[in-house]
Design a protein around this motif. Structure first.
Motif, PDB file in Angstrom:
ATOM      1  N   THR A   6       0.842  -1.188   0.000  1.00  0.00           N
ATOM      2  CA  THR A   6       0.000   0.000   0.000  1.00  0.00           C
ATOM      3  C   THR A   6       0.882   1.245   0.000  1.00  0.00           C
ATOM      4  OG1 THR A   6      -0.072   0.034   2.418  1.00  0.00           O
ATOM      5  CG2 THR A   6      -1.789  -1.230   1.266  1.00  0.00           C
ATOM      6  N   PRO A   7       0.296   2.429  -0.361  1.00  0.00           N
ATOM      7  CA  PRO A   7       1.095   3.665  -0.314  1.00  0.00           C
ATOM      8  C   PRO A   7       1.679   3.937   1.068  1.00  0.00           C
ATOM      9  CG  PRO A   7      -0.947   4.001  -1.549  1.00  0.00           C
ATOM     10  CD  PRO A   7      -1.041   2.640  -0.934  1.00  0.00           C
ATOM     11  N   GLN A   8       0.950   3.576   2.150  1.00  0.00           N
ATOM     12  CA  GLN A   8       1.492   3.799   3.488  1.00  0.00           C
ATOM     13  C   GLN A   8       2.725   2.923   3.724  1.00  0.00           C
ATOM     14  OE1 GLN A   8      -1.679   3.240   2.797  1.00  0.00           O
ATOM     15  NE2 GLN A   8      -2.590   5.247   3.200  1.00  0.00           N
ATOM     16  N   ALA A   9       2.687   1.685   3.217  1.00  0.00           N
ATOM     17  CA  ALA A   9       3.858   0.816   3.351  1.00  0.00           C
ATOM     18  C   ALA A   9       5.021   1.331   2.531  1.00  0.00           C
ATOM     19  CB  ALA A   9       3.502  -0.609   2.922  1.00  0.00           C
ATOM     20  N   GLN A  10       4.720   1.970   1.411  1.00  0.00           N
ATOM     21  CA  GLN A  10       5.786   2.539   0.580  1.00  0.00           C
ATOM     22  C   GLN A  10       6.578   3.578   1.366  1.00  0.00           C
ATOM     23  OE1 GLN A  10       4.308   4.439  -2.917  1.00  0.00           O
ATOM     24  NE2 GLN A  10       6.308   5.094  -3.636  1.00  0.00           N
ATOM     25  N   ARG A  11       5.860   4.445   2.081  1.00  0.00           N
ATOM     26  CA  ARG A  11       6.553   5.467   2.861  1.00  0.00           C
ATOM     27  C   ARG A  11       7.246   4.860   4.079  1.00  0.00           C
ATOM     28  NH1 ARG A  11       1.709   8.177   1.401  1.00  0.00           N
ATOM     29  NH2 ARG A  11       0.724   7.552   3.359  1.00  0.00           N
ATOM     30  N   LEU A  12       6.601   3.905   4.744  1.00  0.00           N
ATOM     31  CA  LEU A  12       7.164   3.341   5.972  1.00  0.00           C
ATOM     32  C   LEU A  12       8.416   2.522   5.691  1.00  0.00           C
ATOM     33  CD1 LEU A  12       6.976   2.697   9.008  1.00  0.00           C
ATOM     34  CD2 LEU A  12       5.467   0.785   8.426  1.00  0.00           C
ATOM     35  N   LEU A  13       8.388   1.721   4.620  1.00  0.00           N
ATOM     36  CA  LEU A  13       9.478   0.788   4.352  1.00  0.00           C
ATOM     37  C   LEU A  13      10.448   1.288   3.301  1.00  0.00           C
ATOM     38  CD1 LEU A  13       7.401  -2.520   4.326  1.00  0.00           C
ATOM     39  CD2 LEU A  13       8.662  -1.508   6.231  1.00  0.00           C
ATOM     40  N   ASN A  14      10.277   2.538   2.853  1.00  0.00           N
ATOM     41  CA  ASN A  14      11.201   3.129   1.870  1.00  0.00           C
ATOM     42  C   ASN A  14      11.201   2.314   0.583  1.00  0.00           C
ATOM     43  OD1 ASN A  14      13.042   4.996   0.912  1.00  0.00           O
ATOM     44  ND2 ASN A  14      14.811   3.817   1.627  1.00  0.00           N
ATOM     45  N   LEU A  15      10.001   2.061   0.026  1.00  0.00           N
ATOM     46  CA  LEU A  15       9.870   1.262  -1.191  1.00  0.00           C
ATOM     47  C   LEU A  15       9.598   2.163  -2.389  1.00  0.00           C
ATOM     48  CD1 LEU A  15       7.561  -1.579   0.197  1.00  0.00           C
ATOM     49  CD2 LEU A  15      10.039  -1.672  -0.111  1.00  0.00           C
ATOM     50  N   ILE A  16       9.915   1.670  -3.578  1.00  0.00           N
ATOM     51  CA  ILE A  16       9.585   2.338  -4.828  1.00  0.00           C
ATOM     52  C   ILE A  16       8.897   1.330  -5.738  1.00  0.00           C
ATOM     53  CG2 ILE A  16      11.487   3.978  -4.671  1.00  0.00           C
ATOM     54  CD1 ILE A  16      13.045   2.273  -6.627  1.00  0.00           C
ATOM     55  N   ALA A  17       8.318   1.825  -6.839  1.00  0.00           N
ATOM     56  CA  ALA A  17       7.583   0.935  -7.739  1.00  0.00           C
ATOM     57  C   ALA A  17       8.474  -0.157  -8.308  1.00  0.00           C
ATOM     58  CB  ALA A  17       6.966   1.753  -8.887  1.00  0.00           C
ATOM     59  N   GLY A  18       9.764   0.150  -8.521  1.00  0.00           N
ATOM     60  CA  GLY A  18      10.679  -0.846  -9.066  1.00  0.00           C
ATOM     61  C   GLY A  18      10.994  -1.976  -8.116  1.00  0.00           C
ATOM     62  N   ASP A  19      10.565  -1.864  -6.853  1.00  0.00           N
ATOM     63  CA  ASP A  19      10.846  -2.930  -5.884  1.00  0.00           C
ATOM     64  C   ASP A  19       9.901  -4.112  -6.029  1.00  0.00           C
ATOM     65  OD1 ASP A  19      11.697  -0.557  -3.274  1.00  0.00           O
ATOM     66  OD2 ASP A  19      12.946  -1.540  -4.781  1.00  0.00           O
ATOM     67  N   LEU A  20       8.827  -3.963  -6.805  1.00  0.00           N
ATOM     68  CA  LEU A  20       7.925  -5.095  -7.004  1.00  0.00           C
ATOM     69  C   LEU A  20       8.685  -6.242  -7.671  1.00  0.00           C
ATOM     70  CD1 LEU A  20       4.685  -3.302  -8.268  1.00  0.00           C
ATOM     71  CD2 LEU A  20       5.084  -4.325  -6.031  1.00  0.00           C
TER      72      LEU A  20
END
Length: 1017
Positions: free
Chosen positions: A803-817
């Protein structure tokens, strides 16, 4: 392929001195625009100094130190550090970095000239630009909520110094710097990004790497080493265009590079703009520290992956949404009304239903241009869009760019390119950025296509080819414009980039809007002959290429100039025709021999020729086509402007095999009447009259006619025989076709049955696809609406969704999928994650535990199995619940209990306890103070602390306050206090400073114990 506008020439501004201010007013205005005042020091910028732009955000300070610490003080580079800073606090970045390097580290001031071996640091609350190598400070610019100082400076640096720009992106979150690195790479500069292992936050470097605009991915220390290695390469110190002599010297090696590229990619760059191609090759040579083109050819042969990297470099994929907005506004105002608002004769003057509109965007790169046109069309049509079939074709030779265009997924940086209304209407916020809505994606079709080699589209209403032809040579530009002319429907439009034009192809297009570079196809343009055009990708040896280039730049050869004059004054008039007798080229004055007939325009030679010449022309052309040899017709009589004359006709084949190519040269040679008369009579000086010559000519013409008719009769008899044989063959074939037709009827019935089955299956698939699309939309909206960080992992611990919240919390980007979670450096470390996941999968159980992130924030983590529709365990779902508020309430409860106990202690204490502000006000007064000094609490709080002290104790009290303000510790000391009844008491004071949230002292608390009574006032 998409492109950027060409770099403009720059010249350094000169400021006027005070003594000549009026005479130099224009220069003063230029200085004011640059932010340089009359008191600013004027220094000459170093023209040979490459500038290194370094951008960072969170975690950047340590990366800056490691990078500067490995750089020598005399490398010959200038460094500009752009950091995300708090706009409300003074920056100490320059001071903190000064100890990491021996180079001068300076805070940027407005108008400062960049010098080699200096480090410049951006100040807070501003945006940094560069113009003519002067650093300029602008007000902090936020585009729709985003402050992107790294992108802004990198783009300005690319425009200002071009190939001498070097971009470095270090640790940081989000994606600032990605567009800037792309601009530097497109301008010919070199780009770096910090690797994941050394970066504290990999958001900014990871975004740039995923965009494909990074040459080197290294640690800060390795970046410093690489900078020192490449700084002395000639490419960084010769930013101008390469000379023609250098092009000639490298022509053979360049041909080898083109051959290798064509063999690997299928695309030939031979006729692309040579200076641009050579500059991109030299950029790759600088990356690999190679000085000679021949060495780079050897490197390409031994390192096949470099061919792909060079191909990517040659394709300058720099684009954006609604670039050059004025051009799109011109489309809306001048083009769309003609394309869409055409009235239908059978619909009562209303908008034509089911109108099909076709648009082509060659060189579309990652699709922003095509999607921009789709958005603009939908906005223009409004409700009418439902009755219009819209097809937008986006093509490019870059496979990776086309793949990205098809997904329609773009980073957060597009927020700066689109209005909030368009962003809300046409985009969906997803993990990693924004995705174009399905309705817009369905209007666009993307395909890999070579504009000058592959077949084009047809019956188009609009072709938008912007900033592509500036990279093509003149032959390719001509071929591209002819392709567009063929592809467009009658009276339809071509839009070019701001730096492009149709050049010499004015017979194909008419200018509609000069500012928007919009042209209209001329429907009556002459049909073009591609036969005379050399093959676009024909192999050319070095000598021929050199001759063509020198011919365009050198003076005309004296012999050639002489030949042209002789041909102009003494050669006969003539025409060049094709095998179907169409005139391809006129040479000389052909007016006496050709006379167009009334009616539709035509270029057929026999319809243009005067009646007296038509028969002789037909006979001569047929003889040449039959034999492949030149034919000469003498003494052909012609009447022109009331005068009689004699004409000689020559038919010359243009190619060795005239029967195949069909191109012929027809020459008309005027002969004086007197000479022809004597020649016709054959009796020299004693011959016949002109009438006898005319009769002889008519006799010869009659003989020729008879021969011609006899040949036609023979040809007709031969054709009749062939037709009889053909008729018998047709009858036999007809019987076979009747048998085949019966078989086809049987097969047709079988196909109809199969077609019905396929239609049924197709309906089922469409329904399932619709259900899948709705389910996907529901899932996307559910994940976006759930205000919880949720991470879904597969059984191999690879990231499946978040989720977008997990993206901010875990420092993720779209390329991490699709990447293993172990390769990610999240802000929240989950201990023993692999063991916990395997335990949940194996035991089909749920695990819950609490943990803290790096900032001390508490989360309750819940790991449960991921079950498929078949009830199969296919991973885990990790949910992070914020329990920091609960923890805070628990801590607050404990603090309140402690405060209550402390208040009770202060209230029941035997010693006087007071709180004094630094301004002298009494803030607190306990019961023991009332008993000791006789002042009730209301009266004490209304007084000042100095009112309760004798004169000889004021100095000690003021000194104590001054020391506590300076964070000094004050030991217990003895002083005096004044009671309500005038007595002086000797007391022992224990002072304590009270600190605010920023650990700054704001008041002092005292515990005062009475020792003795000194005296009465």
């Amino acid at each position: 392929m998409s492109s950027t506008a060409p770099k403009q020439e720059r010249s350094a501004p000169q400021c006027a001195s005070e003594s000549a201010r009026e005479a130099e007013s224009k220069a003063s205005e230029t200085c004011a625009l640059l932010g340089v005042t009359e008191d600013s020091p004027i220094t000459v910028a170093d023209p040979g100094c490459p500038i290194v732009g370094i951008g960072a955000s969170a975690g950047g300070l340590d990366a800056f130190r490691r990078l500067l610490g490995r750089l020598p003080p005399d490398a010959g580079l200038a460094y500009v550090l752009v950091q995300h800073l708090d706009p409300d606090h003074t920056s100490l970045l320059a001071t903190l970095l000064a100890g990491a390097t021996r180079m001068p580290v300076l805070d940027v001031v407005d108008g400062l000239t960049v010098e080699r071996d200096h480090v410049y640091v951006i100040p807070p609350n501003c945006t940094l630009g560069v113009h003519h190598r002067r650093l300029l400070l602008l007000e902090r610019q936020e585009e729709r909520g985003l402050h992107l100082p790294v992108d802004y400076f990198f783009k300005a640096l690319a425009k200002d110094v071009g190939a001498q720009a070097i971009g470095v992106v270090l640790s940081g979150t989000a994606s600032d710097g990605t567009q800037g690195l792309a601009a530097i790479k497109a301008a010919g500069g070199i780009t770096f990004a910090q690797d994941e292992a050394s970066a504290e936050h990999f958001g900014m470097p990871g975004s740039a790497i995923a965009a494909g605009c990074v040459d080197f991915v290294l640690s800060p220390g390795e970046i410093a080493t690489e900078l020192v290695r490449i700084v002395h390469h000639p490419y960084l110190h010769q930013p101008g265009y390469d000379s023609a002599d250098e092009l000639f010297a490298n022509e053979s090696e360049l041909s080898k590079i083109f051959m290798i590229l064509r063999a690997r990619t299928g695309n030939d760059f031979t006729l692309y703009k040579r200076t641009t191609i050579l500059r991109r090759i030299k950029r790759r040579m600088a990356v690999h520290k190679l000085d000679r083109v021949s060495d780079y050819v050897h490197y390409l042969q031994t390192q096949p992956t470099e061919v792909s990297r060079l191909f990517d470099d040659l394709l300058i994929n720099v684009t954006g949404f609604f670039r050059e907005p004025d051009a799109f506004e011109t489309l809306r105002e001048q083009v769309f009304p003609i394309i869409f608002d055409r009235l239908s004769s059978d619909s009562g003057g209303e908008f034509s239903a089911r109108r099909r509109v076709r648009v082509w965007v060659p060189g579309c790169a990652s699709g922003e241009e095509a999607y921009s046109l789709a958005i603009l069309i939908i906005e223009y049509l409004g409700e009418r869009a439902h009755g219009t079939t819209i097809q937008i074709f986006g093509t490019d030779i870059d496979v990776h760019a086309i793949d990205k265009a098809r997904t329609g997924l773009f980073g957060d940086e597009i927020v700066t390119q689109l209005s909030p209304a368009r962003l809300r209407r046409f985009f969906v916020k997803v993990a990693g950025g924004y995705q174009i809505t399905k309705g817009i994606r369905d209007l666009c079709v993307f395909a890999v296509q070579n504009l000058v080699k592959d077949p084009p589209f047809s019956r188009l209403d609009l072709v938008s080819c912007r900033n592509l032809m500036i990279y093509l040579g003149l032959p390719l530009q001509k071929r591209a414009l002819q392709t567009f002319h063929y592809a467009l429907d009658a009276n339809r439009f071509l839009m070019l980039g701001a730096s492009e034009s149709i050049g010499a192809q004015a017979e194909l297009f008419a200018l509609v809007d000069a500012k928007g570079k919009i042209y209209l196809k001329k429907s009556n343009a002459p049909r073009l002959d591609h036969g005379f055009m050399p093959p676009v990708f024909a192999a050319a040896d070095e000598d021929s290429m050199v001759r063509r280039t020198r011919a365009t730049r050198g003076p005309a050869d004296l012999g050639e100039a002489t030949d042209r004059l002789i041909l102009k004054h003494y050669s006969p008039a003539g025409v060049v025709i094709s095998s179907d007798l169409e005139v391809l080229h006129f040479r000389g004055e052909t007016g006496p021999y050709l006379n167009p007939l009334p009616g539709a325009a035509t270029l057929n030679l026999l319809k243009l020729a005067r009646p007296e010449l038509a028969f002789e022309l037909r006979v001569g052309i047929q003889k040449t086509l039959a034999t492949g040899e030149a034919v000469r017709q003498e003494r052909v009589w012609l009447r022109h402007d009331g005068e009689e004359t004699w004409v000689g006709i020559r038919v010359l084949p243009m190619d060795p095999d005239a029967s195949t190519s069909g191109r012929m040269l027809i020459l008309f040679e005027e002969q004086p009447v007197g000479e022809v008369d004597h020649a016709a009579a054959g009796i020299g000086e004693t011959g016949d009259t002109a009438a006898d010559a005319r009769i002889s000519a008519l006799n010869r013409e009659l003989t020729s006619t008879r021969e011609y008719l006899q040949s036609i009769i023979g040809e007709q008899e031969r054709i009749n025989e062939e037709l009889k044989a053909a008729n018998e063959e047709i009858q036999s074939a007809n019987e076979e076709l009747q048998s085949t037709n019966e078989e086809l009827e049987t097969a047709k019935e079988e196909l109809q049955s199969t077609n019905e089955e396929l239609a049924t299956v197709n309906d089922e698939l469409e329904n399932r696809n619709q259900d899948l699309g709705e389910a996907n939309s529901d899932l996307t909206n559910l994940l976006a609406s759930v205000n919880l960080p949720i991470l879904i992992l597969g059984p191999d611990l690879c990231i499946r969704q978040f989720t977008p919240q997990a993206q901010r919390l875990l420092n993720l980007i779209a390329g991490d999928l699709g990447r293993p979670i172990g390769n990610i450096k999240p802000n929240l470390e989950i201990p023993d994650l692999e063991e916990r996941v395997h335990a949940v999968i194996d035991q089909v159980s749920v695990q819950e535990f609490e943990l803290q992130d790096r900032e001390g924030h508490w989360y309750s983590v819940r790991i449960r199995p991921y079950k498929s529709l078949e009830n199969r365990i296919d991973g885990v779902v990790i949910a992070f619940i914020d329990v920091d508020v609960l923890k805070d309430s628990q801590r607050l409860s404990k603090a309140l209990e402690q405060e209550q106990r402390l208040a009770a202690l202060v209230r029941d204490a035997d010693d006087a306890m007071t709180v004094h502000g630094f301004d002298g006000r009494i803030l607190a007064w306990n019961p023991a103070a009332e008993r000791s000094y006789g002042y009730l609490e209301p009266a004490a709080l209304a007084s000042r602390s100095e009112d309760l002290m004798p004169e000889d104790a004021l100095a000690v009290h003021r000194a104590m306050i001054a020391r506590m303000r300076n964070h000094e510790r004050v030991e217990p000391f003895m002083t005096k206090r004044l009671t309500a009844d005038g007595r002086h008491l000797r007391v022992l004071i224990h002072p304590t400073a009270l600190l605010d949230a920023n650990l700054q002292p704001y008041a002092l608390a005292t515990t005062e114990r009475i020792l003795t009574e000194s005296s009465k006032n």
